[in-house]
Design an enzyme around this catalytic site. Structure first.
Site, PDB file in Angstrom:
ATOM      1  CG  HIS A  83      -5.538  -6.148  -0.207  1.00  8.26           C
ATOM      2  ND1 HIS A  83      -6.782  -6.164   0.376  1.00  8.26           N
ATOM      3  CD2 HIS A  83      -5.597  -7.034  -1.246  1.00  8.26           C
ATOM      4  CE1 HIS A  83      -7.560  -7.021  -0.303  1.00  8.26           C
ATOM      5  NE2 HIS A  83      -6.862  -7.552  -1.282  1.00  8.26           N
TER       6      HIS A  83
ATOM      7  CE1 TYR B 152      -9.484  -2.471   0.280  1.00  4.34           C
ATOM      8  CE2 TYR B 152      -8.611  -0.705  -1.076  1.00  4.34           C
ATOM      9  CZ  TYR B 152      -8.417  -1.764  -0.211  1.00  4.34           C
ATOM     10  OH  TYR B 152      -7.136  -2.122   0.178  1.00  4.34           O
TER      11      TYR B 152
ATOM     12  CE  LYS C 163      -4.058  -2.076   2.263  1.00  4.67           C
ATOM     13  NZ  LYS C 163      -5.039  -1.921   3.374  1.00  4.67           N
TER      14      LYS C 163
ATOM     15  NE  ARG D 164      -7.138 -12.428   5.697  1.00  5.91           N
ATOM     16  CZ  ARG D 164      -7.523 -11.174   5.447  1.00  5.91           C
ATOM     17  NH1 ARG D 164      -7.331 -10.634   4.264  1.00  5.91           N
ATOM     18  NH2 ARG D 164      -8.105 -10.467   6.368  1.00  5.91           N
TER      19      ARG D 164
ATOM     20  NE  ARG E  55      -2.505  -5.328   7.330  1.00  7.79           N
ATOM     21  CZ  ARG E  55      -3.640  -5.906   6.941  1.00  7.79           C
ATOM     22  NH1 ARG E  55      -4.171  -6.866   7.679  1.00  7.79           N
ATOM     23  NH2 ARG E  55      -4.236  -5.517   5.832  1.00  7.79           N
TER      24      ARG E  55
ATOM     25  CG  PHE F 217     -13.105   2.172   7.004  1.00  7.88           C
ATOM     26  CD1 PHE F 217     -12.692   1.555   5.829  1.00  7.88           C
ATOM     27  CD2 PHE F 217     -13.768   1.403   7.958  1.00  7.88           C
ATOM     28  CE1 PHE F 217     -12.929   0.211   5.605  1.00  7.88           C
ATOM     29  CE2 PHE F 217     -14.015   0.052   7.736  1.00  7.88           C
ATOM     30  CZ  PHE F 217     -13.588  -0.546   6.548  1.00  7.88           C
TER      31      PHE F 217
ATOM     32  CD  GLU G 148      -9.051  -9.046  -3.639  1.00  4.36           C
ATOM     33  OE1 GLU G 148      -9.907  -8.652  -2.827  1.00  4.36           O
ATOM     34  OE2 GLU G 148      -7.938  -9.478  -3.279  1.00  4.36           O
TER      35      GLU G 148
ATOM     36  CG  ASN H 253      -3.745  -1.930   6.921  1.00  2.69           C
ATOM     37  OD1 ASN H 253      -3.654  -1.595   5.743  1.00  2.69           O
ATOM     38  ND2 ASN H 253      -4.750  -2.644   7.385  1.00  2.69           N
TER      39      ASN H 253
ATOM     40  CB  THR I   5      -7.265  -5.171  10.066  1.00  4.49           C
ATOM     41  OG1 THR I   5      -7.794  -6.355   9.459  1.00  4.49           O
ATOM     42  CG2 THR I   5      -7.584  -3.973   9.203  1.00  4.49           C
TER      43      THR I   5
HETATM   44  P1  RTP Z   1      -7.171  -5.871   3.442  1.00  3.57           P
HETATM   45  O1  RTP Z   1      -8.546  -6.067   2.856  1.00  3.57           O
HETATM   46  O2  RTP Z   1      -6.548  -4.547   3.088  1.00  3.57           O
HETATM   47  O3  RTP Z   1      -6.260  -7.023   3.205  1.00  3.57           O
HETATM   48  O4  RTP Z   1      -7.297  -5.804   5.016  1.00  3.57           O
HETATM   49  P2  RTP Z   1      -8.242  -6.608   5.986  1.00  3.57           P
HETATM   50  O5  RTP Z   1      -8.957  -7.702   5.255  1.00  3.57           O
HETATM   51  O6  RTP Z   1      -7.398  -6.944   7.157  1.00  3.57           O
HETATM   52  O7  RTP Z   1      -9.253  -5.464   6.402  1.00  3.57           O
HETATM   53  P3  RTP Z   1     -10.725  -5.099   5.846  1.00  3.57           P
HETATM   54  O8  RTP Z   1     -11.663  -5.237   6.973  1.00  3.57           O
HETATM   55  O9  RTP Z   1     -10.995  -5.829   4.561  1.00  3.57           O
HETATM   56  O10 RTP Z   1     -10.566  -3.547   5.540  1.00  3.57           O
HETATM   57  C1  RTP Z   1      -9.957  -3.118   4.351  1.00  3.57           C
HETATM   58  C2  RTP Z   1      -8.997  -2.005   4.669  1.00  3.57           C
HETATM   59  O11 RTP Z   1      -9.729  -0.866   5.091  1.00  3.57           O
HETATM   60  C3  RTP Z   1      -8.940  -0.115   6.014  1.00  3.57           C
HETATM   61  N1  RTP Z   1      -9.658   0.019   7.277  1.00  3.57           N
HETATM   62  N2  RTP Z   1      -9.712   1.144   7.922  1.00  3.57           N
HETATM   63  N3  RTP Z   1     -10.279   3.151   9.845  1.00  3.57           N
HETATM   64  C4  RTP Z   1     -10.741   1.924  10.031  1.00  3.57           C
HETATM   65  O12 RTP Z   1     -11.390   1.617  11.000  1.00  3.57           O
HETATM   66  C5  RTP Z   1     -10.440   0.914   9.029  1.00  3.57           C
HETATM   67  N4  RTP Z   1     -10.839  -0.354   9.054  1.00  3.57           N
HETATM   68  C6  RTP Z   1     -10.335  -0.923   7.935  1.00  3.57           C
HETATM   69  C7  RTP Z   1      -7.629  -0.872   6.212  1.00  3.57           C
HETATM   70  O13 RTP Z   1      -6.673  -0.324   5.291  1.00  3.57           O
HETATM   71  C8  RTP Z   1      -8.007  -2.278   5.807  1.00  3.57           C
HETATM   72  O14 RTP Z   1      -6.870  -3.029   5.424  1.00  3.57           O
HETATM   73 MG    MG Z   2     -10.096  -7.365   3.438  1.00  3.35          MG
END
Ligand code: RTP
Ligand code: MG
Length: 140
Positions: free
Chosen positions: A117, A51, A11, A87, A104, A59, A128, A114, A93
């Protein structure tokens, strides 16, 4: 289990700090092979589409602006159990909750910025990968 492929993004917070190499090294050390890789900069429309599943989350605006703020590196990773393995090496996250030694934990700045992805399952991995790469670009 057979070889599996997953999709990864390094990222903007990480490309900006020249962490592309160290993050890729961590992925490789975990047994993941980089079978495709390119540096690109997303448009806002592309980030919103990628997204889309998060479009109603508070967010979403912050996330899509962040993802377009600097170039990213998109990669396809291959290995045994690649989706889960990726993962695991990414960590939680929220970096505050990520296990020691994970990407991370070591590099992420915040829950939003973070560093990486990774696809969360076989269906999203397939979608994807196809969104960013043509079959010709995948060199196993
Ligand atoms: P990713 O999709 O990026 O691999 O991460 P993830 O599954 O761990 O997290 P996900 O719940 O899918 O959220 C996607 C991305 O959104 C951002 N985020 N910001 N500010 C917040 O509370 C918040 N929560 C999520 C993060 O960049 C996250 O990786
Ligand atoms: Mg995700």
């Amino acid at each position: 289990m057979a070889l599996e492929r997953t999709f990864s993004i390094i990222k903007p917070d990480a490309t900006k700090r020249n962490l592309t190499g160290v993050i890729t090294a961590k992925l490789e050390e975990a047994g993941l092979r980089v079978v495709a890789s390119k540096r690109i900069q997303l448009t806002l429309a592309q980030a919103q589409e990628f997204y889309g599943v998060h479009k109603d989350r508070p967010f979403f605006g912050e996330l899509t602006e962040f993802m377009t703020s600097e170039p990213i590196v998109v990669q396809v990773l291959e290995g045994e159990d690649a989706i889960a393995k990726n993962r695991e090496v990414m960590g939680a996250t929220n970096p505050a909750e990520a296990a020691p030694g994970t990407i991370r934990k070591e590099y992420a700045l915040s829950i939003g910025e973070n560093s990486v992805h990774g696809s969360d399952g076989p269906d999203t991995a397939k979608e994807e990968i196809a969104y960013f790469f043509s079959g010709l670009e995948l060199v196993g």
